[in-house]
Scaffold this motif. Structure first.
Motif, short mmCIF file in Angstrom:
data_model
loop_
_atom_site.label_atom_id
_atom_site.label_comp_id
_atom_site.label_asym_id
_atom_site.label_seq_id
_atom_site.Cartn_x
_atom_site.Cartn_y
_atom_site.Cartn_z
N VAL A 114 0.83 -1.21 0.00
CA VAL A 114 0.00 0.00 0.00
C VAL A 114 0.87 1.27 0.00
O VAL A 114 0.43 2.33 -0.43
CB VAL A 114 -0.97 -0.04 1.22
CG1 VAL A 114 -0.18 0.10 2.53
CG2 VAL A 114 -2.05 1.02 1.13
N LYS A 115 2.11 1.12 0.47
CA LYS A 115 3.01 2.28 0.56
C LYS A 115 3.35 2.88 -0.81
O LYS A 115 3.86 4.00 -0.88
CB LYS A 115 4.31 1.92 1.27
CG LYS A 115 4.14 1.37 2.66
CD LYS A 115 3.56 2.42 3.60
CE LYS A 115 3.66 2.00 5.06
NZ LYS A 115 3.10 0.69 5.36
N ASN A 167 8.28 -1.29 4.66
CA ASN A 167 7.61 -1.05 3.38
C ASN A 167 7.63 0.41 2.92
O ASN A 167 7.73 0.68 1.73
CB ASN A 167 6.16 -1.56 3.43
CG ASN A 167 6.09 -3.07 3.32
OD1 ASN A 167 7.05 -3.70 2.88
ND2 ASN A 167 4.98 -3.65 3.73
N PRO A 274 -5.59 -2.74 7.86
CA PRO A 274 -4.57 -2.82 8.91
C PRO A 274 -3.98 -1.45 9.20
O PRO A 274 -3.75 -0.67 8.29
CB PRO A 274 -3.50 -3.74 8.31
CG PRO A 274 -4.16 -4.46 7.19
CD PRO A 274 -5.21 -3.53 6.67
N CYS A 275 -3.73 -1.18 10.48
CA CYS A 275 -3.24 0.15 10.89
C CYS A 275 -1.93 0.07 11.65
O CYS A 275 -1.82 -0.67 12.63
CB CYS A 275 -4.29 0.83 11.75
SG CYS A 275 -3.79 2.43 12.41
N GLY A 276 -0.93 0.80 11.19
CA GLY A 276 0.31 0.97 11.94
C GLY A 276 0.26 2.34 12.59
O GLY A 276 -0.44 2.57 13.56
N VAL A 277 0.95 3.30 11.97
CA VAL A 277 0.93 4.66 12.50
C VAL A 277 -0.38 5.37 12.11
O VAL A 277 -0.79 6.34 12.74
CB VAL A 277 2.19 5.42 12.02
CG1 VAL A 277 2.12 5.73 10.54
CG2 VAL A 277 2.45 6.67 12.82
N GLY A 278 -1.04 4.86 11.07
CA GLY A 278 -2.36 5.36 10.72
C GLY A 278 -2.45 6.09 9.38
O GLY A 278 -3.55 6.38 8.90
N GLY A 279 -1.32 6.38 8.76
CA GLY A 279 -1.32 7.16 7.52
C GLY A 279 -2.06 6.48 6.38
O GLY A 279 -2.95 7.07 5.76
N ALA A 280 -1.70 5.23 6.11
CA ALA A 280 -2.33 4.52 4.99
C ALA A 280 -3.82 4.28 5.25
O ALA A 280 -4.67 4.71 4.45
CB ALA A 280 -1.59 3.21 4.71
N PRO A 281 -4.18 3.63 6.37
CA PRO A 281 -5.61 3.39 6.58
C PRO A 281 -6.38 4.69 6.78
O PRO A 281 -7.54 4.79 6.36
CB PRO A 281 -5.63 2.53 7.86
CG PRO A 281 -4.36 2.82 8.55
CD PRO A 281 -3.35 3.08 7.47
N LEU A 337 3.16 -3.03 11.79
CA LEU A 337 2.06 -2.62 12.66
C LEU A 337 2.52 -2.44 14.11
O LEU A 337 1.75 -2.02 14.97
CB LEU A 337 0.91 -3.63 12.62
CG LEU A 337 0.30 -3.97 11.26
CD1 LEU A 337 -0.99 -4.76 11.44
CD2 LEU A 337 0.05 -2.74 10.42
N GLU A 381 1.29 -10.70 3.41
CA GLU A 381 2.24 -10.68 4.52
C GLU A 381 1.45 -10.57 5.83
O GLU A 381 0.29 -10.13 5.83
CB GLU A 381 3.29 -9.60 4.35
CG GLU A 381 2.82 -8.17 4.33
CD GLU A 381 3.99 -7.19 4.16
OE1 GLU A 381 4.31 -6.84 3.02
OE2 GLU A 381 4.58 -6.78 5.19
N SER A 383 1.07 -8.72 8.47
CA SER A 383 0.33 -7.49 8.81
C SER A 383 -0.94 -7.36 8.00
O SER A 383 -2.00 -6.97 8.52
CB SER A 383 1.17 -6.25 8.51
OG SER A 383 2.45 -6.40 9.01
N THR A 421 -2.74 -5.20 2.27
CA THR A 421 -1.79 -4.08 2.21
C THR A 421 -0.37 -4.43 1.76
O THR A 421 0.40 -3.53 1.45
CB THR A 421 -1.72 -3.39 3.59
OG1 THR A 421 -1.64 -4.41 4.59
CG2 THR A 421 -2.93 -2.53 3.84
N GLY A 422 -0.02 -5.72 1.75
CA GLY A 422 1.35 -6.03 1.33
C GLY A 422 1.58 -7.52 1.18
O GLY A 422 0.81 -8.33 1.70
C1 LIG Z 1 2.39 0.40 6.32
C2 LIG Z 1 1.59 -0.79 6.33
C3 LIG Z 1 0.35 -0.82 6.99
C4 LIG Z 1 -0.20 0.32 7.80
O1 LIG Z 1 0.00 1.62 7.33
P1 LIG Z 1 0.29 2.82 8.35
O2 LIG Z 1 0.37 4.03 7.50
O3 LIG Z 1 1.59 2.52 9.02
O4 LIG Z 1 -0.81 2.83 9.33
C5 LIG Z 1 -0.36 -2.00 6.93
N1 LIG Z 1 0.08 -3.07 6.26
C6 LIG Z 1 1.26 -3.08 5.63
C7 LIG Z 1 1.70 -4.32 4.92
C8 LIG Z 1 2.05 -1.94 5.63
O5 LIG Z 1 3.21 -1.96 5.00
#
Ligand SMILES: *Cc1c(COP(=O)(O)O)cnc(C)c1O
Length: 455
Positions: A114-115, A167, A274-281, A337, A381, A383, A421-422
């Motif tokens: 998704v990046k 990513n 899926p949410c890590g820091v939140g930018g993508a979702p 994540l 993957e 996450s 997302t990946g």
């Molecule tokens: C980056 C990423 C996310 C979450 O995106 P954030 O912007 O970090 O919230 C989810 N899944 C995968 C595989 C990612 O690389």
């Protein structure tokens, strides 16, 4: 933030601390966005920039992009076998006109995650601005001239740097280096070796930091401050990243239309990301809400060890609150994540947009990875596999049922989209390892559950 200041519902806090999988519903989303919230116009500008970059990207990555003619987009794949399997397994009510899809961002060309959306958009915007201010490009024109020798020489005087566990670094590093920027990716030492190798092969300077992701990000930010010709891509603060993700909504709405999947009051759209820091979702949710309003229901998936967006939103404060503040360790096998602190650019925007967040433990995440592979022969993957649990959380949990009842949502014509997302760049050896890990998790979970599956 000190423990006594944290305003979380005690029952919720206990569940989070005990790492019990939870669906948290954003009960009282404010009706209004903050004043500085990006407009739909800003999202369209981002989409337009990506459109103007197609010839450029095609010329930089002909092997990966010939098929798509330079477009960075992904399919919307029907996953009816997975849908049937999950409905059976969890004894979940099914409806004849309901449909599940996988948004296949795990196959996004060049970056494999998704990046590619946010990362490419930011690098393109930075390169465009430099080229315009050096009279190499007219504002609003096609970006192909950015591949010229003149542009390369110009970009070689500038640096792009990013702090990333993986990513995001792959996406930013790959494009920035291809354009001729001096490119640095700050990573933590435990980031995957193949990602570092891949970047180094493309001429990216990979700097490794011991300590966690936050430390890597801070290091990059500090380096950049010292030099005006260094652009630092800030995963926690970047509007350019956010808008690149948000632009995905415009194409997705065309895809839904082509598939005859309406989105309106009687045809709700559910999206699980899926949410890590939140930018993508966050960006994706923001774009979808701008298009579909109250007829789209977006949920984030977070690991039970790292529910950073959940705690930030549930605490209802604009002060930063991290998963460490509530005693969690932020240790999970879902690479990307494992983020302790949500983006404070994104969380206020989600306060009024997001329907909720569910948490998934690593064993369930791997079980879902296994299920996706067995039913649809698609590898995600780890996450990315967390999102798979969304429809079950909504349909089978008390909180989810309450949500749909309150909103008078009919499931009969619902469309569910799981955001993949990946995964497509993960090397074969790693895929094998993950699939084996996933197979075992599935077997163990079956034993524990004795056949009765819960959320
Ligand atoms: C980056 C990423 C996310 C979450 O995106 P954030 O912007 O970090 O919230 C989810 N899944 C995968 C595989 C990612 O690389």
């Amino acid at each position: 933030m000190s423990f006594s200041e944290i305003r979380l519902n005690p029952t919720l806090l206990d569940k989070l601390k005990a790492k019990i999988p939870t669906l948290w519903i954003n009960k009282d989303p404010e009706k209004y966005l903050p004043e500085n919230a990006p407009s739909i116009g800003a999202i369209k500008t981002a989409k337009n920039r990506l459109k103007r970059s197609e010839q450029l990207l095609l010329s930089l990555f002909p092997q990966s992009l010939t098929a798509s003619k330079g477009e960075i987009e992904s399919e919307l794949i029907p996953i009816s076998k997975l849908q049937d399997f999950i409905h059976n397994k969890y004894s979940c009510q099914t409806f004849a006109h309901e449909a599940w899809f996988l948004k296949a961002d795990h196959t996004l060309p060049v970056a494999g995650s998704v990046k590619a959306r946010g990362g490419f958009h930011e690098v393109l915007a930075v390169a465009e601005e430099i080229a315009i201010s050096n009279q190499l490009l007219q504002p609003g024109s096609d970006l192909l001239p950015l591949a010229s020798e003149k542009a390369r020489q110009l970009f070689s005087q500038y640096s792009i740097t990013v702090g990333s566990t993986g990513n995001l670094g792959l996406s930013i590093g790959t494009l920035a280096a291809a354009l001729g920027f001096s490119t640095t990716v700050q990573m933590s030492t435990d980031a995957k070796a193949w990602k570092k190798d891949r970047l180094r092969k493309r001429g990216v300077n990979v700097v490794e930091h011991s300590g966690d992701y936050a430390a890597a990000v801070d290091a990059g930010r500090e380096e950049a401050k010292k030099d005006s010709k260094v652009h630092f891509v800030d995963d926690e603060q970047s509007l350019l990243l956010f808008l690149g993700y948000a632009a995905s909504a415009l194409y997705l709405s065309e895809q839904l239309e082509k598939l005859n999947r309406k989105v309106d009051k009687n045809h709700p759209l559910f999206v699980y990301i899926p949410c890590g820091v939140g930018g993508a979702p966050g960006g994706i949710t923001y774009g979808l809400k701008a298009l579909f309003g109250e007829n789209v229901h977006c949920f984030f998936a977070e690991p039970t060890a790292s529910p950073c967006m959940l705690v930030q939103l549930a605490a209802g404060t604009d002060k930063p609150i991290s998963v460490y503040d509530i005693g969690l360790d932020n240790k999970t096998e879902s690479d990307g994540l494992a983020v302790g602190q949500a983006s404070l650019l994104v969380s206020p925007l989600m306060q009024s947009q997001l329907s909720g967040v569910f948490t998934v433990d690593d064993e369930k995440m791997f079980e879902n990875l296994h299920t996706m592979y067995k039913t649809e022969q698609i590898f995600l993957e780890p996450s990315a596999a967390t999102g798979l649990h969304g429809p079950i959380c909504i349909k089978n949990s008390e909180e989810g049922q309450q949500y749909t009842k309150n909103k008078q949502i009919e499931f009969s014509n619902a469309t569910h989209i799981i955001w993949g997302t990946g995964g497509s760049l993960v090397p074969e050896e790693e895929v094998k390892h993950f699939l084996e890990r996933a197979r075992i998790a599935c077997k163990n979970n079956e034993k524990i559950n004795d056949g009765r599956n819960k959320i």
